[in-house]
Design a protein around this motif. Structure first.
Motif, mmCIF file in Angstrom:
data_model
loop_
_atom_site.group_PDB
_atom_site.id
_atom_site.type_symbol
_atom_site.label_atom_id
_atom_site.label_comp_id
_atom_site.label_asym_id
_atom_site.label_seq_id
_atom_site.Cartn_x
_atom_site.Cartn_y
_atom_site.Cartn_z
ATOM 1 N N SER A 15 0.749 -0.999 -0.019
ATOM 2 C CA SER A 15 0.349 0.278 -0.320
ATOM 3 C C SER A 15 0.754 1.224 -0.312
ATOM 4 O O SER A 15 1.978 1.545 0.735
ATOM 5 N N SER A 17 0.377 4.209 2.283
ATOM 6 C CA SER A 17 1.080 4.228 3.471
ATOM 7 C C SER A 17 1.679 3.376 3.650
ATOM 8 O O SER A 17 2.543 3.984 4.797
ATOM 9 N N SER A 18 2.008 2.436 3.352
ATOM 10 C CA SER A 18 3.213 1.559 4.302
ATOM 11 C C SER A 18 4.694 1.975 3.670
ATOM 12 O O SER A 18 5.508 2.482 4.496
ATOM 13 N N TRP A 20 5.422 4.970 2.608
ATOM 14 C CA TRP A 20 5.249 6.465 3.228
ATOM 15 C C TRP A 20 5.818 5.978 4.129
ATOM 16 O O TRP A 20 6.621 6.899 4.514
ATOM 17 N N ASN A 21 5.000 5.787 4.555
ATOM 18 C CA ASN A 21 5.961 5.457 6.350
ATOM 19 C C ASN A 21 7.053 4.751 6.652
ATOM 20 O O ASN A 21 8.174 5.222 6.773
ATOM 21 N N GLN A 24 9.047 6.970 5.495
ATOM 22 C CA GLN A 24 9.375 8.678 6.872
ATOM 23 C C GLN A 24 10.364 7.716 8.181
ATOM 24 O O GLN A 24 10.911 8.770 8.935
ATOM 25 N N ARG A 38 5.145 14.655 -0.556
ATOM 26 C CA ARG A 38 4.259 13.613 -1.723
ATOM 27 C C ARG A 38 3.505 14.257 -2.496
ATOM 28 O O ARG A 38 3.065 15.780 -2.784
ATOM 29 N N ASN A 40 1.481 15.057 -4.467
ATOM 30 C CA ASN A 40 -0.184 14.357 -4.767
ATOM 31 C C ASN A 40 -0.938 14.645 -6.049
ATOM 32 O O ASN A 40 -1.547 15.472 -6.642
ATOM 33 N N LEU A 316 3.460 6.112 -5.798
ATOM 34 C CA LEU A 316 3.344 6.912 -5.137
ATOM 35 C C LEU A 316 4.624 7.650 -5.767
ATOM 36 O O LEU A 316 6.388 7.359 -5.454
#
Length: 373
Positions: A15, A17-18, A20-21, A24, A38, A40, A316
């Motif tokens: 995913s 979000s995964s 991206w985390n 980070q 990001r 967008n 992403l």
């Protein structure tokens, strides 16, 4: 100082979000000095593979055009601010600094509907920017025309006495014009002034004795008046030329002087008005062109990512400002994203920033740079 951003789209395995985390966490662990953002980009209308391939062929050319207009307006702003002596202003898009606009980019659905074909979006951006460029050319040409007129007048007023306009140096009381008498203006080299004063009365007959008066002097010449009978004026000019003195044609007119003064004042005011108007227009137009350019970059990243990763869209898009340590941090990001070190060494890739033009096929991901200045 130049501001450059690296745009990269990384494939998503689980995913976004995964991923991206995880990125980070990598930033926090290694204390990178360049934050990651990001980019967008909404889900745009893909169309057919053929249309994407055709669009891809035009993307770089169109990007160069839009980017070029953006830089052209920015350079014009810098020149106008320098000439005006005003402090450089931070350029904005709808009041938002350009860096902040980019790192917090939001697609303008009202201006570019996401359901429109990508070709339509690109053509719309190109058309809007082309219209602004045409408008810029007209406005700059109008401003430069007034500047050229003023420069021509200033050259006449600031050049040597041999070529400059004499109207501002001669007063009405310096000139005698009657039925029989005329006043001539002589340009005398500075080193020949004694020669002029000792010889002007004998250059021809009927020169009024002691009538010569120095009116002005610059670094090279002195301006003298001399009064004589009108019928010997041509003989006087010839004799003066033979001795190295230049007789300038001049006709005093208070009306003409006033007209020239008013014309100069009007040109000065016109230049100031046009400069202020052009500068304000450039501020507004730069924001519009920059916004269009960022929407174009979003389309470019989306189209190239679909061609690279396939459908459905699962990637992403990221942004990072390029600084001294950026290259290494970007390598680490990509390593996290893919789970392996597929990077070439600096020697193999030719050094520099990964993903730049000429190195596009070195790595299996989509990337390009955005040069703000």
């Amino acid at each position: 100082m130049a501001s450059r951003y690296w745009v990269v789209s990384l494939p998503v395995q689980n995913s976004a979000s995964s991923l991206w985390n995880r990125l980070q966490e990598k930033i926090s662990k290694h204390s990178f000095d360049t934050p990651l953002y990001r980019f967008n980009i909404p889900n745009l209308r893909v169309g057919t593979l053929d249309s994407l391939l055709s669009l891809s062929d035009d993307l770089l050319k169109s990007n160069n055009f839009v980017e070029g207009v953006s830089h052209k307006i920015r350079r014009q702003i810098e020149e106008l601010e320098r000439v005006s002596g005003v402090e450089s202003s931070a350029l904005t898009v709808d009041g938002v600094p350009v860096d902040s606009y980019l790192t917090r980019f939001v697609w303008d659905e009202a201006k570019y509907p996401t359901m429109s074909p990508l070709k339509e979006v690109i053509d719309s951006i190109h058309g809007q920017v082309a219209k602004i460029e045409d408008d810029l050319k007209v406005r700059v040409a109008e401003y430069n025309n007034v500047r050229s007129q003023l420069n021509a007048i200033n050259r006449k007023q600031s050049g040597s006495l041999a070529v400059r306009d004499l109207s501002s140096l001669v007063k009405s009381e310096d000139i005698i014009v009657s039925e029989h008498l005329v006043t001539l203006l002589a340009i005398v080299p500075k080193y020949s002034q004694k020669d002029w004063l000792s010889s002007y009365e004998t250059l021809t007959n009927y020169v009024v004795p002691r009538s010569s008066k120095k009116l002005f002097e610059d670094n090279e010449y002195a301006l003298y008046s001399v009064t004589l009978f009108n019928r010997v004026a041509d003989n006087f000019r010839t004799s003066a030329r033979e001795k190295g003195f230049q007789i300038r044609d001049f006709e005093y007119s208070s009306e003409a002087q006033e007209s020239r003064k008013q014309e100069l004042e009007k040109l000065v005011q016109d230049q100031e008005n046009l400069r202020a108007s052009l500068l304000q227009w450039c501020y507004a137009s730069y924001g519009e062109v920059f916004s269009s350019w960022m929407h174009f970059c979003a389309v470019r990243d989306f189209a190239e990512s679909i061609l690279r990763y396939g459908l459905p869209p699962n990637f992403l898009p990221l942004l990072q400002k390029l600084r001294r340590k950026s290259v290494q941090s970007l390598k680490d990001y990509a390593t996290v994203a893919t789970g392996n070190t597929f990077w070439k060494t600096d020697d193999e890739a030719g050094g520099g920033v990964p993903g730049l033009a000429g190195d596009a096929d070195a790595h299996p991901y989509v990337s390009f740079t955005i040069n703000l200045v």
